[in-house]
Design a protein around this motif. Sequence first.
Motif, PDB file in Angstrom:
ATOM      1  N   ARG A  26       0.845  -1.185   0.115  1.00  0.00           N
ATOM      2  CA  ARG A  26       0.039  -0.079   0.081  1.00  0.00           C
ATOM      3  C   ARG A  26       0.675   1.348   0.010  1.00  0.00           C
ATOM      4  NH1 ARG A  26      -5.016  -1.248   0.463  1.00  0.00           N
ATOM      5  NH2 ARG A  26      -5.585  -3.296   1.567  1.00  0.00           N
ATOM      6  N   GLY A  27       0.461   2.281  -0.863  1.00  0.00           N
ATOM      7  CA  GLY A  27       1.048   3.460  -0.989  1.00  0.00           C
ATOM      8  C   GLY A  27       2.388   3.316  -1.949  1.00  0.00           C
ATOM      9  N   ARG A  28       2.795   2.309  -2.395  1.00  0.00           N
ATOM     10  CA  ARG A  28       3.897   2.104  -3.357  1.00  0.00           C
ATOM     11  C   ARG A  28       3.570   2.487  -4.799  1.00  0.00           C
ATOM     12  NH1 ARG A  28       7.768   1.702   0.422  1.00  0.00           N
ATOM     13  NH2 ARG A  28       7.399  -0.038   1.930  1.00  0.00           N
ATOM     14  N   ARG A  29       4.425   2.805  -5.527  1.00  0.00           N
ATOM     15  CA  ARG A  29       4.391   3.200  -7.010  1.00  0.00           C
ATOM     16  C   ARG A  29       5.248   2.407  -7.779  1.00  0.00           C
ATOM     17  NH1 ARG A  29       1.990   7.255  -9.825  1.00  0.00           N
ATOM     18  NH2 ARG A  29       1.292   8.394  -7.954  1.00  0.00           N
ATOM     19  N   VAL A  30       4.613   1.884  -8.808  1.00  0.00           N
ATOM     20  CA  VAL A  30       5.231   0.910  -9.684  1.00  0.00           C
ATOM     21  C   VAL A  30       5.036   1.560 -11.145  1.00  0.00           C
ATOM     22  CG1 VAL A  30       4.861  -0.949  -8.208  1.00  0.00           C
ATOM     23  CG2 VAL A  30       3.418  -0.731 -10.037  1.00  0.00           C
ATOM     24  N   LEU A  31       6.118   1.117 -12.037  1.00  0.00           N
ATOM     25  CA  LEU A  31       5.954   1.427 -13.525  1.00  0.00           C
ATOM     26  C   LEU A  31       5.471  -0.134 -14.243  1.00  0.00           C
ATOM     27  CD1 LEU A  31       6.183   3.126 -15.882  1.00  0.00           C
ATOM     28  CD2 LEU A  31       8.577   2.697 -15.760  1.00  0.00           C
ATOM     29  N   LEU A  32       4.449  -0.107 -14.937  1.00  0.00           N
ATOM     30  CA  LEU A  32       4.083  -1.257 -15.594  1.00  0.00           C
ATOM     31  C   LEU A  32       4.312  -1.051 -16.931  1.00  0.00           C
ATOM     32  CD1 LEU A  32       2.829  -3.827 -16.114  1.00  0.00           C
ATOM     33  CD2 LEU A  32       0.428  -2.793 -16.098  1.00  0.00           C
ATOM     34  N   VAL A  33       5.371  -1.745 -17.486  1.00  0.00           N
ATOM     35  CA  VAL A  33       5.843  -1.468 -18.928  1.00  0.00           C
ATOM     36  C   VAL A  33       5.215  -2.774 -19.637  1.00  0.00           C
ATOM     37  CG1 VAL A  33       7.794  -1.245 -20.674  1.00  0.00           C
ATOM     38  CG2 VAL A  33       7.885  -0.353 -18.003  1.00  0.00           C
ATOM     39  N   GLU A  34       4.410  -2.391 -20.569  1.00  0.00           N
ATOM     40  CA  GLU A  34       3.731  -3.711 -21.040  1.00  0.00           C
ATOM     41  C   GLU A  34       2.831  -3.168 -22.419  1.00  0.00           C
ATOM     42  OE1 GLU A  34       2.282  -6.810 -22.396  1.00  0.00           O
ATOM     43  OE2 GLU A  34       2.358  -7.487 -20.389  1.00  0.00           O
ATOM     44  N   ASP A  35       3.010  -3.863 -23.628  1.00  0.00           N
ATOM     45  CA  ASP A  35       2.485  -3.418 -24.952  1.00  0.00           C
ATOM     46  C   ASP A  35       1.359  -3.950 -25.055  1.00  0.00           C
ATOM     47  OD1 ASP A  35       3.635  -6.289 -25.152  1.00  0.00           O
ATOM     48  OD2 ASP A  35       3.189  -5.850 -27.240  1.00  0.00           O
ATOM     49  N   ASN A  36       0.628  -5.215 -24.168  1.00  0.00           N
ATOM     50  CA  ASN A  36      -0.700  -5.558 -24.597  1.00  0.00           C
ATOM     51  C   ASN A  36      -1.755  -4.812 -23.635  1.00  0.00           C
ATOM     52  OD1 ASN A  36      -2.782  -7.600 -23.772  1.00  0.00           O
ATOM     53  ND2 ASN A  36      -2.080  -8.189 -25.562  1.00  0.00           N
ATOM     54  N   GLU A  37      -2.688  -4.135 -24.235  1.00  0.00           N
ATOM     55  CA  GLU A  37      -3.720  -3.355 -23.320  1.00  0.00           C
ATOM     56  C   GLU A  37      -4.421  -4.189 -22.452  1.00  0.00           C
ATOM     57  OE1 GLU A  37      -7.255  -0.127 -24.060  1.00  0.00           O
ATOM     58  OE2 GLU A  37      -6.206  -0.975 -25.839  1.00  0.00           O
ATOM     59  N   ARG A  44      10.448  10.215 -12.805  1.00  0.00           N
ATOM     60  CA  ARG A  44       9.638   9.885 -11.468  1.00  0.00           C
ATOM     61  C   ARG A  44      10.224   8.886 -10.595  1.00  0.00           C
ATOM     62  NH1 ARG A  44       2.924  10.177 -11.272  1.00  0.00           N
ATOM     63  NH2 ARG A  44       2.899  10.458  -9.219  1.00  0.00           N
ATOM     64  N   ALA A  45      10.057   8.889  -9.525  1.00  0.00           N
ATOM     65  CA  ALA A  45      10.415   7.845  -8.743  1.00  0.00           C
ATOM     66  C   ALA A  45       9.485   6.687  -8.441  1.00  0.00           C
ATOM     67  CB  ALA A  45      10.866   8.397  -7.268  1.00  0.00           C
ATOM     68  N   TYR A  46       9.989   5.357  -8.545  1.00  0.00           N
ATOM     69  CA  TYR A  46       9.258   4.140  -8.414  1.00  0.00           C
ATOM     70  C   TYR A  46       9.836   3.374  -7.456  1.00  0.00           C
ATOM     71  CZ  TYR A  46       7.056   6.104 -12.679  1.00  0.00           C
ATOM     72  OH  TYR A  46       6.120   6.846 -13.616  1.00  0.00           O
ATOM     73  N   ASP A  47       8.873   2.373  -6.998  1.00  0.00           N
ATOM     74  CA  ASP A  47       9.458   1.249  -5.970  1.00  0.00           C
ATOM     75  C   ASP A  47       9.779   0.062  -6.759  1.00  0.00           C
ATOM     76  OD1 ASP A  47       9.051   2.543  -3.161  1.00  0.00           O
ATOM     77  OD2 ASP A  47       7.088   3.021  -4.209  1.00  0.00           O
ATOM     78  N   ALA A  48       9.346  -0.108  -7.874  1.00  0.00           N
ATOM     79  CA  ALA A  48       9.463  -1.244  -8.807  1.00  0.00           C
ATOM     80  C   ALA A  48       8.997  -1.130 -10.016  1.00  0.00           C
ATOM     81  CB  ALA A  48       8.978  -2.530  -8.146  1.00  0.00           C
ATOM     82  N   VAL A  49       9.553  -1.917 -10.979  1.00  0.00           N
ATOM     83  CA  VAL A  49       9.045  -1.831 -12.434  1.00  0.00           C
ATOM     84  C   VAL A  49       8.560  -3.213 -12.989  1.00  0.00           C
ATOM     85  CG1 VAL A  49       9.828  -1.570 -15.062  1.00  0.00           C
ATOM     86  CG2 VAL A  49      10.847  -0.266 -13.170  1.00  0.00           C
ATOM     87  N   LEU A  50       7.514  -3.364 -13.400  1.00  0.00           N
ATOM     88  CA  LEU A  50       6.759  -4.536 -13.884  1.00  0.00           C
ATOM     89  C   LEU A  50       7.051  -4.526 -15.358  1.00  0.00           C
ATOM     90  CD1 LEU A  50       3.661  -4.855 -12.051  1.00  0.00           C
ATOM     91  CD2 LEU A  50       5.693  -5.913 -11.515  1.00  0.00           C
ATOM     92  N   MET A  51       8.306  -5.495 -15.955  1.00  0.00           N
ATOM     93  CA  MET A  51       8.484  -5.322 -17.476  1.00  0.00           C
ATOM     94  C   MET A  51       8.407  -6.460 -18.233  1.00  0.00           C
ATOM     95  SD  MET A  51      10.827  -3.198 -19.219  1.00  0.00           S
ATOM     96  CE  MET A  51      11.832  -2.362 -18.239  1.00  0.00           C
ATOM     97  N   ASP A  52       7.554  -6.199 -19.178  1.00  0.00           N
ATOM     98  CA  ASP A  52       7.200  -7.151 -20.366  1.00  0.00           C
ATOM     99  C   ASP A  52       8.566  -7.502 -21.125  1.00  0.00           C
ATOM    100  OD1 ASP A  52       6.128  -9.018 -21.999  1.00  0.00           O
ATOM    101  OD2 ASP A  52       5.358  -7.652 -23.241  1.00  0.00           O
ATOM    102  N   ILE A  53       8.668  -8.555 -21.613  1.00  0.00           N
ATOM    103  CA  ILE A  53       9.731  -9.033 -22.380  1.00  0.00           C
ATOM    104  C   ILE A  53       9.791  -8.675 -23.779  1.00  0.00           C
ATOM    105  CG2 ILE A  53      11.605 -10.609 -22.997  1.00  0.00           C
ATOM    106  CD1 ILE A  53      11.614 -10.108 -20.188  1.00  0.00           C
TER     107      ILE A  53
END
Length: 780
Positions: free
Chosen positions: A533-544, A577-586
């Motif tokens: 809770r309260g974390r910010r993540v960056l979601l990098v994904e090409d599929n909507e 922007r500062a993020y706590d984690a990145v979710l990265m598609d391949i």
Amino acid sequence: MNSTSATAADSPLDLEQAQLRIQALEEALREASSATVAAERRLDQLVSHLQEGVLLTDEAGQIALINDRFCALWELEEPASYWVGRPWQELTTILMPLTTDPGRFAQAVHSKRQQGAPVFNDPVELADGRVLERDFMPIPADTGTGSNVLIRLRDVTEYRQATDRLRAVASIPGQNPNPIFRLDGTGQLLYTNQAANFLFKSLSEADQTRLLAKAQGLAATALEHSQPWQVDISVGEGFYTVFVAPFGEEGYANLYLVNITKRILVEQELNRAKDEAEAAVRARENFLANMSHEIRTPMNGVLGMAGQLAKTRLDARQQEFVRIIRSSGQHLLTIINDVLDMAKITSGKLEFEQTAFNLCDSLGESLQPLVMQAVEKGLTVTAMPLRDTCPLPWVSADPYRINQVMINLVANAIKFTEPGGHITVSSRQLASTPDTLTVEFVVADTGIGIPPEQQTRIFEGFTQAYADTTRRFGGTGLGLSISRAIVEQLGGTLLVESEPGKGSRFRFVLDFPRTPAVTQDAVHSAFDTGALRGRRVLLVEDNEINRDVARMLLEEWGVAVDEAENGQVGVEMLQHRAYDAVLMDIQMPGMSGLEATAIIRKLPDPAQANIPILALTANAFRADNARYLAAGMNACLTKPFEEEDLYRHLEALIQPATLASGASYDLAKLQTMARGRAAFVDKIIQSFLTNMPASLVELEAAAASHNWAQVAALVHHIKPSVESLGIQGVLPAMQQLEQDIPPMGQPAAASTTATDHIVSQIRRALQELAQELPADARTQ
């Protein structure tokens, strides 16, 4: 008167002289006789000691002289003295039967005597296998009316045999179908056999020159080092193995050539074939990986949205629809996993882990849903858990693969057993030592059974016992094939006993390394601990759709989500922007997840460069995951994923980063080892700061020269220090470099990237440790 007187007067004197003369003559005769006897004695001694046999006949044809050696050579019973004075015809009659051709022997003797010409080295072959050789020499008699004949005889059997052997050996090079060359130290050709001449004539003038030059070089080298050796050479359009044998004392070397053209051509064909097979394997793997990606990506959306839909207000009928959607999706996912497992098995890339777990609990949890399914079908199930025979079933192995086998066997038993039938599932301890646990696994049913002729084929891929099995019961026919491969790679054998109409019994035995029991935290039904809770993540994904699924889950857990549709946009957003984690598609258009990760890890801002990155991949091969980790990603999660798995991964990635306050190391493990001794911690850190820079230089040099064995050795050497200091994000890359060693001298992009990542992270840790180390410790 005077005359008469004179005669009378001289008579006494003449008589006396005559007597003296007679005495002198008698003495001379005695001396002559003695000399003759002595000469005859010396002659007899000489003749008797000759190694040759001697026979002398006079002009009358009588045997005048014969020695014992002559009689011994013919193996006559009578002594030599017996034959003296006897006619030679009598002896010839005795000798004839001793020869291989008596008539020819007698005719030759008569012919030679009549011709009166000398004959030398005349062979006589005996019936016992020996060969005698004689010289026939006529000697004119003193009377002039006849001749004496001298015959010398010797045994040449061994000589003939040796000659035959030498002749046979001498003929070998000439008869040898392989070319043979003999050259001296100056390169002069001393000998060539017929095959060598034929080879030489078959070559062009240029190839003849090249062959001679090669032969001269090989001979000179062999003579210089006095060492035989062999080498493969090309001759014209063919290939030969050359065996070089030096003869130093004689001053020459022999070259023996063996034609290996057919072998070389076959090897070349096997290699164009090998390359094609490997290309086919790679193409199949790429196809399956792409198919997995293309299927798993929409499946992630289907199952994810179905999960979200199930959380909304639905009536009973709608909830049933959602249940069917999720169940069908999971079934399709199981089929995809089976096909991928078969591909891994055929390519020898089936993956196994080693982790400590309770074997009994693991089996029970994995089989419980199937037990409920069996009961719903109307079957009775008897379970005999491992704990009944083993009080401490903690082992080190791959729980997923073992459960996979048992799930396949129990699922088959349910599928092929009609309602009212019975299934027995048991696992029991067969043997136990302080280090090893031997367990027998059995799944038996009262189902349709398997005919004897089909019991071997059921373990083949895509094969089922009956032609209509797929139509009646469904399935791909891969479960047993996969199960046998897993059991075999674990060191066991999957066996079946079955009888049509009476059921089947599958059994296998495995040995497990024992491990101490691991204390496990209590499992909560609600996995959301509030840590995100309260974390910010960056979601990098090409599929909507997949972005929608991930965003819905993350927002439920109180996570703020920013979205980027490809790697390039993701890198740009991360820098602003500062993020706590990145979710990265391949796999993404433009910049892939791997390329984006490589750029992020090189950013100048340490906080941005070391942000936790979780790979979200639709590829299901563990080798791909190792590549992602080596590229700098912190963890991998395969689509479609369960909600809890995503939560646990993010929780594990974000919390350590928070606790370390952005540092690239964590001294918690070292401090635990120190048991409160600050000096011990300082000493370990000081040793690390002193020795690690040189090790990193060696590591970079080894990677630059593609000496991957040296890279692996250096990584193995520095790994304990890295682990004790808790340096973040390098252990997966280290594991890859230790295990996946490319061939010597061969560039390997993944290994180079992993090395760069390790060196970068350790250098950052060196800088931070040097700054935070107490001043008194730095000066030690």
